[in-house]
Design an enzyme around this catalytic site. Structure first.
Site, mmCIF file in Angstrom:
data_model
loop_
_atom_site.group_PDB
_atom_site.id
_atom_site.type_symbol
_atom_site.label_atom_id
_atom_site.label_comp_id
_atom_site.label_asym_id
_atom_site.label_seq_id
_atom_site.Cartn_x
_atom_site.Cartn_y
_atom_site.Cartn_z
ATOM 1 N N GLU A 278 0.833 -1.207 0.000
ATOM 2 C CA GLU A 278 0.000 0.000 0.000
ATOM 3 C C GLU A 278 0.868 1.257 0.000
ATOM 4 O O GLU A 278 0.547 2.250 -0.658
ATOM 5 C CB GLU A 278 -0.940 -0.008 1.201
ATOM 6 C CG GLU A 278 -1.927 -1.160 1.232
ATOM 7 C CD GLU A 278 -2.874 -1.143 0.049
ATOM 8 O OE1 GLU A 278 -3.148 -0.054 -0.494
ATOM 9 O OE2 GLU A 278 -3.346 -2.220 -0.362
ATOM 10 N N ASP A 359 3.727 -3.915 -5.831
ATOM 11 C CA ASP A 359 4.290 -5.210 -5.432
ATOM 12 C C ASP A 359 5.819 -5.159 -5.450
ATOM 13 O O ASP A 359 6.483 -5.676 -4.533
ATOM 14 C CB ASP A 359 3.807 -6.314 -6.377
ATOM 15 C CG ASP A 359 2.396 -6.793 -6.057
ATOM 16 O OD1 ASP A 359 1.869 -6.412 -4.995
ATOM 17 O OD2 ASP A 359 1.832 -7.536 -6.875
#
Length: 416
Positions: A278, A359
């Site tokens: 995040e 990611d």
């Protein structure tokens, strides 16, 4: 009816047909792979779990068929079917109507639209979600949420509707530019205000109580140069067994929120990896980019409104005999999604690119393997299909397909 009426019918039919075709592809692809676990998940996901995800996805697609068809029928009923015209006559709406009838016309139509969608929403909660063991919402909580949403529609909707209607009738040809500025200001304010004022109306938020985990998260935030207005746990389990984590807020009023269901499922390493993902969205400027795109697209939308406001064929072609400011806004609200539907794949592609970048950020600042483990658990917990149809995914999904995403992270783990 005029030529635009036929264009509108074709657009609605085309958009709905594409959605139905994609939903059918998704359903058939998932069922075709129901009895075989993808190699990347072999030994990590049980066959029973994989089959549950396939059945859950197929059930969602059946509901999606109904949603697509009913949505098309309702937009036709409101427009060419005379629904908006009927309400406009009841409120005595025309180009010279006072502000209050215009507000009443719009709010009544929006509330009725919400009520018409209620049966599907109720079935989704108490039928589909309950059947697969996800629902925790009680009828009382469901009704309470509806009343709160209605209250917010009135509290927030009436002032912005009143402002737009006033600008439309009193600000000349450039009303739409002022309307766009007001809309953007409201959007930014709502992003800032949501964590402290709106979200607590629906859920309880409490500070994270695990000192070791909190210290670990603070360490990650410090390494990444990120400041937030707190780390909170949300009682997501009061409504659903689905787990998630997210950032909310704007500027200095940012919060990190974990669903309580997520904290029960993941280890500390996995929670840190999810949080790092995040954080990657912020560090790569994804939030700013999305705000900029929202500003551009809403600018184009308001510019289109400004042009259409003076086009009699637009009103007449959609079942409205008397041009008016509230009719313009409602017609645009109901029809724009169909005219922009084929832009979905571009948006989905862009969002998936952001997910890959986040990611990669998480793999650099924690480790890739805990994020892989967390995602596998989340796929299992949420009964997410591991075998989506490639065309359905390309059109709809803001996140990469599970096998592709895991493969990318595994490559990061190998390099790391």
């Amino acid at each position: 009816m005029n030529e635009f009426s036929f264009i509108f019918i074709v657009v609605v039919l085309l958009a709905s047909a594409v959605e139905l075709w994609l939903a059918r592809r998704q359903s058939r692809n998932v069922i075709r792979h129901r009895d075989r676990i993808p190699a990347a998940f072999d030994g990590r996901i049980s066959l029973a779990t994989h089959q549950k995800a396939a059945d859950y996805t197929q059930a969602k697609m059946r509901l999606e068929y109904i949603s697509i068809i009913s949505g098309a029928l309702l937009v036709m009923a409101w427009t060419l079917g005379g629904g908006l015209e009927l309400f406009a006559d009841w409120w005595d709406i025309d180009a010279r109507s006072p502000l209050l009838p215009g507000i009443g016309f719009m709010i009544s139509v929006l509330l009725i639209s919400s009520l018409l969608s209620l049966p599907l929403d109720a079935y989704r909660t108490f039928g589909l979600e309950a059947r697969f063991g996800f629902n925790r919402t009680t009828p009382a909580l469901f009704i309470s949420d509806l009343l709160k949403q209605g209250f917010l529609l009135i509290l927030i909707g009436i002032p912005i509707i009143a402002l737009l209607l006033w600008l439309l009738t009193h600000s000349g040809a450039w009303w739409w530019l002022l309307g766009w500025a007001a809309w953007m200001g409201l959007s930014l304010f709502m992003m800032w205000a949501y964590p402290a004022w709106i979200a607590p109306l629906f859920n309880k938020f409490s500070p994270l109580q695990d000192p070791a985990l909190q210290q670990r998260i603070v360490g990650l935030l410090t390494r990444c140069g990120f400041a937030s207005n707190g780390i909170f746990v949300m009682d997501g389990s009061t409504r659903s067994q689905h787990g998630n984590a997210y950032f909310t807020g704007f500027g200095a009023n940012k919060r990190i929120v974990f669903f309580d269901t997520l904290l029960k499922t993941l280890t500390s390493d996995e929670i840190e990896a999810v949080l790092a993902h995040e954080l990657g969205h912020f560090k790569h400027g994804h939030i700013t980019q999305r705000l900029l795109v929202m500003a551009i697209t809403t600018f184009i939308g308001f510019a289109a409104l400004g042009w259409l406001s003076g086009q009699a064929w637009f009103y007449n072609g959609l079942g409205i005999s008397q041009a008016s400011a509230p009719a313009l806004l409602l017609l645009f609200l109901f029809t724009a999604p169909y005219f922009t539907s084929l832009l979905h794949p571009l948006s989905a592609y862009w969002m998936r690119k952001h997910e890959f970048e986040a990611d990669a950020f998480a793999a650099r600042h924690t480790r890739a393997q805990p994020l892989i483990d967390a995602l596998v658990k989340l796929y299992e917990e949420n009964a997410a299909t591991l075998t989506p149809d490639r065309w359905y995914s390309a059109y709809h999904d803001s996140h990469p397909p599970a096998p592709v995403r895991i493969a990318q992270l595994a490559a990061h783990a190998t390099r790391g």
